[in-house]
Design an enzyme around this catalytic site. Sequence first.
Site, PDB file in Angstrom:
ATOM      1  N   ASP A 174     -52.102  22.233 -52.163  1.00 27.75           N
ATOM      2  CA  ASP A 174     -52.153  23.407 -51.296  1.00 27.75           C
ATOM      3  C   ASP A 174     -53.229  24.334 -51.857  1.00 27.75           C
ATOM      4  OD1 ASP A 174     -51.846  25.614 -49.759  1.00 27.75           O
ATOM      5  OD2 ASP A 174     -49.671  25.793 -50.009  1.00 27.75           O
TER       6      ASP A 174
ATOM      7  N   LYS B 186     -57.113  31.026 -45.478  1.00 25.81           N
ATOM      8  CA  LYS B 186     -57.839  32.185 -46.018  1.00 25.81           C
ATOM      9  C   LYS B 186     -59.357  32.115 -45.828  1.00 25.81           C
ATOM     10  CE  LYS B 186     -53.973  33.440 -48.639  1.00 25.81           C
ATOM     11  NZ  LYS B 186     -53.086  34.482 -48.218  1.00 25.81           N
TER      12      LYS B 186
ATOM     13  N   TYR C  73     -46.007  28.743 -53.642  1.00 24.55           N
ATOM     14  CA  TYR C  73     -45.831  29.377 -52.326  1.00 24.55           C
ATOM     15  C   TYR C  73     -46.583  28.547 -51.291  1.00 24.55           C
ATOM     16  CZ  TYR C  73     -45.713  32.794 -48.575  1.00 24.55           C
ATOM     17  OH  TYR C  73     -45.495  33.413 -47.366  1.00 24.55           O
TER      18      TYR C  73
HETATM   19  N1  PMP Z   1     -50.057  28.264 -49.078  1.00 28.32           N
HETATM   20  C1  PMP Z   1     -50.526  29.115 -49.998  1.00 28.32           C
HETATM   21  C2  PMP Z   1     -50.937  28.585 -51.339  1.00 28.32           C
HETATM   22  C3  PMP Z   1     -50.638  30.475 -49.705  1.00 28.32           C
HETATM   23  O1  PMP Z   1     -51.068  31.326 -50.648  1.00 28.32           O
HETATM   24  C4  PMP Z   1     -50.284  30.934 -48.418  1.00 28.32           C
HETATM   25  C5  PMP Z   1     -50.404  32.391 -48.028  1.00 28.32           C
HETATM   26  N2  PMP Z   1     -50.623  33.290 -48.995  1.00 28.32           N
HETATM   27  C6  PMP Z   1     -49.801  30.007 -47.495  1.00 28.32           C
HETATM   28  C7  PMP Z   1     -49.720  28.688 -47.845  1.00 28.32           C
HETATM   29  C8  PMP Z   1     -49.418  30.444 -46.127  1.00 28.32           C
HETATM   30  O2  PMP Z   1     -50.523  30.856 -45.440  1.00 28.32           O
HETATM   31  P1  PMP Z   1     -50.403  31.855 -44.193  1.00 28.32           P
HETATM   32  O3  PMP Z   1     -50.012  33.183 -44.742  1.00 28.32           O
HETATM   33  O4  PMP Z   1     -51.756  31.808 -43.584  1.00 28.32           O
HETATM   34  O5  PMP Z   1     -49.358  31.272 -43.298  1.00 28.32           O
END
Ligand code: PMP
Length: 450
Positions: free
Chosen positions: A258, A285, A155
Amino acid sequence: MSTTIVSQAERDYVNSTPRSRALYEDACEVMPGGTTRTTVYFSPYPLYVERGDGCRIWDADGTERIDFIGNYSAMILGHAHPAVVAAVSEQIRRGSAFAAANPYEVELAKELCNRIQAMDQVRFTNCGTEATMYAMRLARAATGRTKLARFEGGYHGTHDYAEVSTKPVPLDRAGPPRQPAAVPDSIGTPAVALAETVVLPYNDAEGTEQILRMHGSELAAVIVEPVLGAGGAIPAEPEFLRHLRRVTSDLGILLIFDEVISFRIARGGAQKYFGVEPDLTTLGKVIGGGLPVAAFGGRADIMALLDPRREANLPQGGTYNGHPLGMVAGLATLRGLVPDVYRDLSAKGDEVRRRLTRAFAEYGVAAQVTGIASLFNIHFTATPVRDHRSMRTGDVSRLRELFLGLLNRGILLAPRGMGALSTPMGEQEIDHLIDAVDDVVREHRDAWTG
Ligand code: PMP
């Protein structure tokens, strides 16, 4: 409201959350599905939370719960941590955002580059979606190649190039496990995003290498979560990551980690934990201490393409980039994250995973508890969970019963069964979680062992 109530757990939820229900009905008039964040929607309606303190939250009806998800892993020090409250309160009195650079972004940037070996330079964004979007664009700019590879079940947020094969539906149209097809996650995803995306099998070093060698010269980057977060809290196998590093280097493909979720597992993130260095890293986060802050960064020669002093550069606008409130909240949080804190969180994570596994086994319920350090995820399956396909063998209706059952017993998890521990949690909270899980499983024992 037209929602049909199908289980006792739903009935209990509806009976105990009249204010959430009323807010939802109001919200539906002005926001599709009554929410502005698809992630927090669940049927019959989402929980509306008013406040939090430490690892506890209170919903709109005043009901207290232990928050075992902490805004999807962001709130590592818990809610309203005194250091964060003090830093933000002091800063907001001094004005919140200016058409100028600020000293706090320099400080947070230094802190991140200091923690992450492979991060020479960094840029801030407001969310993880933007961070991965820029990292992908930067990889294209740096290599002159256009395609991106990503893992099935990974994700990376919600921009066009991220919304591919996150959770392919239906799975039987997603191709063979070792040759996953690019499946759009959203309506409205442009065909070009699918055509420019190569999908790889997670934790499968050989399968991944085969596909990468087929597309080698067209690929700008591989983006990977060292721990699948939304995809089930599934850690990468160390040799898989090492192999991925070797193959990408060999083919001149940039490797993007990521770490929006996985940065919480160690002071230097999962890359430090696994001892594998990417070319670029995305963060989010915890680095914002509860405020909307994310970042991307990495090798100085690649990040140099963002330098406005260059004639041709990759411009990164953003009214709220490097927002002073987010910067000071992030700094206050990272200052609290010293080595002992990581050790303590990981020990508690080990305990939670061990006790949950035992609780399911005692009743003969087929379940796997995945995770690493302070992250865990429950999967109702007898199949060991190590990639997206094995994760999808999990029984989602049991997960839903567990989620609602826990909610009714004073515990908030993610509906998909994920949890993230925070520092204010101690034995009392862990006991409460295990007792509540035990209670739900006992209630469903007959149905869940059949
Ligand atoms: N990358 C990862 C691994 C995530 O877990 C998330 C959100 N859970 C995102 C990107 C996207 O982040 P955001 O919700 O702050 O846009």
